[in-house]
Write an enzyme that holds these catalytic residues in place. Sequence first.
Site, PDB file in Angstrom:
ATOM      1  N   HIS A   1      17.381 -64.489   0.761  1.00 37.41           N
ATOM      2  CA  HIS A   1      18.141 -63.519   1.560  1.00 37.41           C
ATOM      3  C   HIS A   1      17.377 -62.911   2.727  1.00 37.41           C
ATOM      4  O   HIS A   1      17.878 -62.860   3.848  1.00 37.41           O
ATOM      5  CB  HIS A   1      18.680 -62.420   0.650  1.00 37.41           C
ATOM      6  CG  HIS A   1      19.757 -62.901  -0.270  1.00 37.41           C
ATOM      7  ND1 HIS A   1      21.057 -63.109   0.138  1.00 37.41           N
ATOM      8  CD2 HIS A   1      19.708 -63.251  -1.576  1.00 37.41           C
ATOM      9  CE1 HIS A   1      21.776 -63.549  -0.878  1.00 37.41           C
ATOM     10  NE2 HIS A   1      20.985 -63.649  -1.938  1.00 37.41           N
TER      11      HIS A   1
ATOM     12  N   SER B   1      15.985 -71.054  -1.711  1.00 41.31           N
ATOM     13  CA  SER B   1      14.989 -70.355  -2.526  1.00 41.31           C
ATOM     14  C   SER B   1      14.679 -71.111  -3.814  1.00 41.31           C
ATOM     15  O   SER B   1      13.968 -70.604  -4.669  1.00 41.31           O
ATOM     16  CB  SER B   1      15.470 -68.932  -2.860  1.00 41.31           C
ATOM     17  OG  SER B   1      16.643 -68.987  -3.661  1.00 41.31           O
TER      18      SER B   1
ATOM     19  N   HIS C   1      13.811 -65.121  -4.976  1.00 40.33           N
ATOM     20  CA  HIS C   1      15.134 -65.408  -4.415  1.00 40.33           C
ATOM     21  C   HIS C   1      15.492 -64.401  -3.315  1.00 40.33           C
ATOM     22  O   HIS C   1      15.999 -64.781  -2.262  1.00 40.33           O
ATOM     23  CB  HIS C   1      16.181 -65.362  -5.523  1.00 40.33           C
ATOM     24  CG  HIS C   1      17.580 -65.499  -5.015  1.00 40.33           C
ATOM     25  ND1 HIS C   1      18.070 -66.652  -4.433  1.00 40.33           N
ATOM     26  CD2 HIS C   1      18.607 -64.608  -4.980  1.00 40.33           C
ATOM     27  CE1 HIS C   1      19.323 -66.466  -4.076  1.00 40.33           C
ATOM     28  NE2 HIS C   1      19.677 -65.239  -4.389  1.00 40.33           N
TER      29      HIS C   1
ATOM     30  N   GLU D   1      25.563 -68.027  -0.204  1.00 44.15           N
ATOM     31  CA  GLU D   1      24.691 -68.420  -1.313  1.00 44.15           C
ATOM     32  C   GLU D   1      24.431 -69.930  -1.372  1.00 44.15           C
ATOM     33  O   GLU D   1      23.315 -70.349  -1.649  1.00 44.15           O
ATOM     34  CB  GLU D   1      25.284 -67.958  -2.655  1.00 44.15           C
ATOM     35  CG  GLU D   1      25.156 -66.475  -2.916  1.00 44.15           C
ATOM     36  CD  GLU D   1      23.747 -66.029  -3.284  1.00 44.15           C
ATOM     37  OE1 GLU D   1      22.891 -66.879  -3.584  1.00 44.15           O
ATOM     38  OE2 GLU D   1      23.510 -64.810  -3.255  1.00 44.15           O
TER      39      GLU D   1
HETATM   40 FE   LIG Z   1      21.544 -64.325  -3.769  1.00 46.82          FE
END
Ligand SMILES: [Fe+2]
Length: 296
Positions: free
Chosen positions: A180, A240, A175, A221
């Site tokens: 990110h 992700s 993730h 997010e």
């Molecule tokens: Fe995150």
Amino acid sequence: MLQEQQLLSEIISEASPLTEALPLSSPEGRRTLVKLDPDHPGFRDPAYRARRNAIAQIALDYEPGSPIPDAPYTEEEHGLWGIVRSALRPQHQSHACAEYLECVERLDLPCDRIPQLREVSEKVQALSGFRLEPVGGLVEPRVFLESLADGVFLSTQYIRHYSTPLYTPEPDVVHELLGHAVLLANEPMAELNRLVGEAVRRTTSEEALERLARVYWFTIEFGVLMEAGEVKAYGTGLVSSAGELDAMQRAELRTLDLEAAARQEFDTTTYQPILFCADSFESMYQTLRDYLIRWP
Ligand SMILES: [Fe+2]
């Protein structure tokens, strides 16, 4: 993806059914012990728990600003990364926004092994100025979000349990890097992350912090946008996770309204049924940037 939902759930509510974060001695609050919940896929796997703890220990020993030590991943762990990437590749081509796909190419992360935080951080820093620093697990929410103001993304280094390659109940290296780090290679997204951190620094009340955390949740997010007439993901929790990208197509889409997002509750244990959709990447950038600059 469900993993970072746990982190954000701690912003929204002190109660956490999955983990218990115990701040250690670090004045920055970065050193954290994370206790696995009995429902964690690796809870009854002592070998997994030992691996996870050993990799988390690197972060617990880490001094901010120093070179990031490499994590000694096993062949099985490298293989797991490859499985996740294979599952995501076709999903990205269909459902990720152009800016994300461009950054995937710019970072050119390996498919056959887990890249080290050190090497990914160097690439991201060269592109946008943002860097990664390791944490052993969940950190106090304000510490995590405020670090963004300094251009630092606090990243876990261990990987999920092999039994659930497409799911993890906590942040993991998949993730952090495929979500990110990739998006932080995009300068506008890096700027928005910094502005979130600066806005958190100006936030004193817990109620305001909750609203800001919801804005972060429904944009950075789990944000989506329109691109050539199609809904595309730019949120890190979406890009992700193959499962989230699939569920995204059945979600209720609402026009991006940050005041509404700030009030919108979310469930951290399911795929997101409500998403806020911007007209375009540029529209999302301008709207969120203006909101954060004016905050509170
Ligand atoms: Fe995150």
